[in-house]
Write a protein that holds these residues in place. Sequence first.
Motif, PDB file in Angstrom:
ATOM      1  N   ILE A 128      55.951  29.922  47.348  1.00 18.26           N
ATOM      2  CA  ILE A 128      56.136  31.451  47.479  1.00 18.26           C
ATOM      3  C   ILE A 128      56.506  31.895  46.061  1.00 18.26           C
ATOM      4  O   ILE A 128      56.202  32.994  45.691  1.00 18.26           O
ATOM      5  CB  ILE A 128      57.406  31.971  48.539  1.00 18.26           C
ATOM      6  N   LEU A 129      57.678  31.055  45.316  1.00 15.88           N
ATOM      7  CA  LEU A 129      58.090  31.426  43.950  1.00 15.88           C
ATOM      8  C   LEU A 129      56.819  31.498  42.806  1.00 15.88           C
ATOM      9  O   LEU A 129      56.884  32.439  42.183  1.00 15.88           O
ATOM     10  CB  LEU A 129      59.138  30.661  43.339  1.00 15.88           C
ATOM     11  N   LYS A 130      55.903  30.636  43.046  1.00 16.22           N
ATOM     12  CA  LYS A 130      54.711  30.559  42.346  1.00 16.22           C
ATOM     13  C   LYS A 130      53.932  31.826  42.468  1.00 16.22           C
ATOM     14  O   LYS A 130      53.310  32.196  41.474  1.00 16.22           O
ATOM     15  CB  LYS A 130      54.037  29.254  42.247  1.00 16.22           C
ATOM     16  N   GLN A 131      53.722  32.035  43.693  1.00 12.75           N
ATOM     17  CA  GLN A 131      52.713  33.287  43.995  1.00 12.75           C
ATOM     18  C   GLN A 131      53.490  34.417  43.395  1.00 12.75           C
ATOM     19  O   GLN A 131      52.959  35.476  43.032  1.00 12.75           O
ATOM     20  CB  GLN A 131      52.840  33.300  45.531  1.00 12.75           C
ATOM     21  N   ILE A 132      55.061  34.675  43.770  1.00  8.19           N
ATOM     22  CA  ILE A 132      55.602  35.999  43.068  1.00  8.19           C
ATOM     23  C   ILE A 132      55.528  35.911  41.524  1.00  8.19           C
ATOM     24  O   ILE A 132      55.316  37.074  40.918  1.00  8.19           O
ATOM     25  CB  ILE A 132      57.116  35.802  43.677  1.00  8.19           C
ATOM     26  N   PHE A 133      55.893  34.956  41.050  1.00 13.84           N
ATOM     27  CA  PHE A 133      56.078  34.931  39.416  1.00 13.84           C
ATOM     28  C   PHE A 133      54.984  33.987  38.838  1.00 13.84           C
ATOM     29  O   PHE A 133      55.182  32.857  38.531  1.00 13.84           O
ATOM     30  CB  PHE A 133      57.542  34.109  39.163  1.00 13.84           C
ATOM     31  N   ASN A 134      53.818  34.607  38.730  1.00 12.89           N
ATOM     32  CA  ASN A 134      52.665  34.201  37.837  1.00 12.89           C
ATOM     33  C   ASN A 134      52.490  34.766  36.800  1.00 12.89           C
ATOM     34  O   ASN A 134      52.990  35.911  36.294  1.00 12.89           O
ATOM     35  CB  ASN A 134      51.559  33.896  39.061  1.00 12.89           C
ATOM     36  N   ARG A 135      51.198  34.629  35.969  1.00 17.35           N
ATOM     37  CA  ARG A 135      50.682  35.195  34.821  1.00 17.35           C
ATOM     38  C   ARG A 135      50.762  36.758  35.309  1.00 17.35           C
ATOM     39  O   ARG A 135      51.093  37.441  34.561  1.00 17.35           O
ATOM     40  CB  ARG A 135      49.436  34.668  34.529  1.00 17.35           C
ATOM     41  N   GLU A 136      50.190  37.067  36.268  1.00 14.91           N
ATOM     42  CA  GLU A 136      49.749  38.442  36.434  1.00 14.91           C
ATOM     43  C   GLU A 136      51.120  39.331  36.540  1.00 14.91           C
ATOM     44  O   GLU A 136      51.159  40.291  35.980  1.00 14.91           O
ATOM     45  CB  GLU A 136      48.935  38.581  37.885  1.00 14.91           C
ATOM     46  N   THR A 137      51.975  38.844  37.494  1.00 18.12           N
ATOM     47  CA  THR A 137      53.440  39.571  37.642  1.00 18.12           C
ATOM     48  C   THR A 137      54.069  39.540  36.298  1.00 18.12           C
ATOM     49  O   THR A 137      54.660  40.329  35.725  1.00 18.12           O
ATOM     50  CB  THR A 137      54.313  38.782  38.793  1.00 18.12           C
ATOM     51  N   GLY A 138      53.952  38.502  35.454  1.00 15.07           N
ATOM     52  CA  GLY A 138      54.718  38.447  34.122  1.00 15.07           C
ATOM     53  C   GLY A 138      54.154  39.503  33.235  1.00 15.07           C
ATOM     54  O   GLY A 138      54.614  40.031  32.483  1.00 15.07           O
ATOM     55  N   MET A 139      52.756  39.550  33.084  1.00 15.67           N
ATOM     56  CA  MET A 139      51.905  40.571  32.287  1.00 15.67           C
ATOM     57  C   MET A 139      52.360  41.847  32.880  1.00 15.67           C
ATOM     58  O   MET A 139      52.395  42.778  32.182  1.00 15.67           O
ATOM     59  CB  MET A 139      50.482  40.085  32.364  1.00 15.67           C
ATOM     60  N   TYR A 140      52.568  42.121  34.077  1.00 13.26           N
ATOM     61  CA  TYR A 140      52.658  43.449  34.719  1.00 13.26           C
ATOM     62  C   TYR A 140      54.063  43.882  34.278  1.00 13.26           C
ATOM     63  O   TYR A 140      54.311  45.061  33.816  1.00 13.26           O
ATOM     64  CB  TYR A 140      52.524  43.593  36.411  1.00 13.26           C
ATOM     65  N   LEU A 141      55.079  42.884  34.048  1.00 14.58           N
ATOM     66  CA  LEU A 141      56.391  43.140  33.823  1.00 14.58           C
ATOM     67  C   LEU A 141      56.458  43.688  32.406  1.00 14.58           C
ATOM     68  O   LEU A 141      57.150  44.267  31.969  1.00 14.58           O
ATOM     69  CB  LEU A 141      57.469  42.100  34.175  1.00 14.58           C
ATOM     70  N   LEU A 142      55.617  42.678  31.617  1.00 15.95           N
ATOM     71  CA  LEU A 142      55.871  42.858  30.090  1.00 15.95           C
ATOM     72  C   LEU A 142      55.087  44.265  29.788  1.00 15.95           C
ATOM     73  O   LEU A 142      55.922  44.917  28.995  1.00 15.95           O
ATOM     74  CB  LEU A 142      55.106  41.726  29.394  1.00 15.95           C
ATOM     75  N   PHE A 143      54.019  44.620  30.341  1.00 13.11           N
ATOM     76  CA  PHE A 143      53.260  45.981  29.904  1.00 13.11           C
ATOM     77  C   PHE A 143      54.131  47.124  30.518  1.00 13.11           C
ATOM     78  O   PHE A 143      53.988  48.141  30.239  1.00 13.11           O
ATOM     79  CB  PHE A 143      51.729  45.877  30.194  1.00 13.11           C
ATOM     80  N   GLY A 144      54.526  46.574  31.723  1.00 11.20           N
ATOM     81  CA  GLY A 144      55.480  47.748  32.432  1.00 11.20           C
ATOM     82  C   GLY A 144      56.570  48.114  31.534  1.00 11.20           C
ATOM     83  O   GLY A 144      57.036  49.497  31.549  1.00 11.20           O
ATOM     84  N   VAL A 145      57.316  47.223  31.026  1.00 13.12           N
ATOM     85  CA  VAL A 145      58.382  47.578  30.118  1.00 13.12           C
ATOM     86  C   VAL A 145      57.909  48.312  28.877  1.00 13.12           C
ATOM     87  O   VAL A 145      58.338  49.451  28.356  1.00 13.12           O
ATOM     88  CB  VAL A 145      59.030  46.001  29.637  1.00 13.12           C
ATOM     89  N   LEU A 146      56.952  47.978  28.305  1.00 12.16           N
ATOM     90  CA  LEU A 146      56.121  48.581  27.025  1.00 12.16           C
ATOM     91  C   LEU A 146      56.052  49.946  27.280  1.00 12.16           C
ATOM     92  O   LEU A 146      56.154  51.083  26.851  1.00 12.16           O
ATOM     93  CB  LEU A 146      55.158  47.979  26.563  1.00 12.16           C
ATOM     94  N   THR A 147      55.183  50.295  28.699  1.00 10.98           N
ATOM     95  CA  THR A 147      54.933  51.320  29.346  1.00 10.98           C
ATOM     96  C   THR A 147      56.060  52.219  29.404  1.00 10.98           C
ATOM     97  O   THR A 147      56.125  53.290  29.216  1.00 10.98           O
ATOM     98  CB  THR A 147      54.118  51.417  30.506  1.00 10.98           C
TER      99      THR A 147
END
Length: 148
Positions: free
Chosen positions: A4-23
Motif C-alpha cells: 500500500i505504501l509503495k502504491q501511495i509513495f511512488n514516482r508519480e506522487t513524488g513528482m506530483y508533490l514536487l511540481f505541486g510545491v513549485l506550482t
Amino acid sequence: MKHILKQIFNRETGMYLLFGVLTTVINYFLFWLVITEFGEGTALLANVAAFVASVAFAYITNKIFVFQSKSWKKEVLIKEICSFSGARVLSFFFEEAGLLLCIHWLKAGRFELWGISGVMLAKILLSFVVVLINYVLSKFLIFKSDKK
C-alpha cells in the motif's frame, strides 16, 4: 502494508508533490506580490492572476513529468487542456469561495500568526484541499487514457 505504501509513495506522487510545491510557490508569490503592491482589498483579483499563471505551469509539468502523457496530437492536447483547465477552474472556485468566506465573513485580515496575515493563512489552508482535489481529477480523469 508495504504494498500500500509503495502504491501511495511512488514516482508519480513524488513528482506530483514536487511540481505541486513549485506550482504553489508560483501561485503564492504572485498572490503575495499583488496584495503587497495593491493591498489586501485586491486579494480576489490577485488570486485570479496567480491562478492563471500557476495553471499554465502545472499543465505543462503534469503532462510531461508527472503523468508522462506522451501524445502531442492536437486533439489530445485540446482534450487535456480543456479537462485540466476545467478541473482547475472547479477547484479554483472552491478556493475563491473559501477566501471570500474567510476575508469578508470571518474577517481573516484581522489575524496574524508568525508574521503571516490571516488572508495568506486562509489561502494556505485552502491549498491543501485544492491539491488533493486536483491530484484525483488529474490522475483519474485527465491523464488516465494516455499512458505509455
